[in-house]
Design a protein around this motif. Sequence first.
Motif, mmCIF file in Angstrom:
data_model
loop_
_atom_site.group_PDB
_atom_site.id
_atom_site.type_symbol
_atom_site.label_atom_id
_atom_site.label_comp_id
_atom_site.label_asym_id
_atom_site.label_seq_id
_atom_site.Cartn_x
_atom_site.Cartn_y
_atom_site.Cartn_z
ATOM 1 N N ASN A 82 0.815 -1.226 0.000
ATOM 2 C CA ASN A 82 0.000 0.000 0.000
ATOM 3 C C ASN A 82 0.842 1.266 0.000
ATOM 4 O OD1 ASN A 82 -2.411 -1.357 -0.106
ATOM 5 N ND2 ASN A 82 -2.795 -1.268 2.103
ATOM 6 N N LYS A 86 0.208 4.339 -2.414
ATOM 7 C CA LYS A 86 -0.089 5.651 -1.826
ATOM 8 C C LYS A 86 0.844 6.719 -2.393
ATOM 9 C CE LYS A 86 -0.430 7.954 2.704
ATOM 10 N NZ LYS A 86 0.704 8.902 2.581
ATOM 11 N N GLU A 90 -0.149 10.029 -4.655
ATOM 12 C CA GLU A 90 0.207 11.380 -4.209
ATOM 13 C C GLU A 90 0.942 12.158 -5.300
ATOM 14 O OE1 GLU A 90 2.396 10.644 -0.671
ATOM 15 O OE2 GLU A 90 0.616 10.500 0.614
#
Length: 216
Positions: A82, A86, A90
Amino acid sequence: MSNITIRELKPEDLDEYFRYLIENFHGHEPLLLTPGDHNFEPDTPERRASRLAVIKQGLSLVAVDDGGRIVASAYSEAKVPNDLDKTWREVNEKKPTAFIDHVYFFLAGIEKRSKLFERFEVSKVLYLNILSVGKTVRQQGLGRRLVSAVIELARSKGFPLIAVSCTSLHSTRIMSALGMSCIHSENYSEYKDEDGNVVIKPPEPHTSVNIMAMKL
């Protein structure tokens, strides 16, 4: 080298660590040697908070001289699938315009495309983010010594895998000598902006980023 000690990088070292990075890393990292005025500020409250969070994991090491000054560092953290997703989300939230934004976008993309977790079928990895050896102690085997210590730390903490994004030929050679294999590689010349211009232009012989990894 007998007066140099390797130990954990601790939260109370933060000021000294930033001093070290400014003097020995930011002006020497191949990515950041791309010609031009990049308006990069290495010491900001946001960067300090981010570095501190990683340091608190207890997975980063430094080499210090007999005066207690940091002369080399291995800045590492635990990552799970993850985390890569992530980071990729971003960096995709806005179109990169500043040079450092392009660097983050490029590196995040390489890590995601390496399919590290799928390839090795693991749920966590110790990721060596920054390996840096100070100007006064280079060519003495300290980088290799630091990485060896990180490998042993990863084993002791139960990590099944260690990985690193090598942005220089020198770091790639160190990782290879210690048993790591290249699982993904991309040339700097392949990354271009929306106008088709090559953005990241490190000096020779640094031509690619290589994802190096080793099962533990």
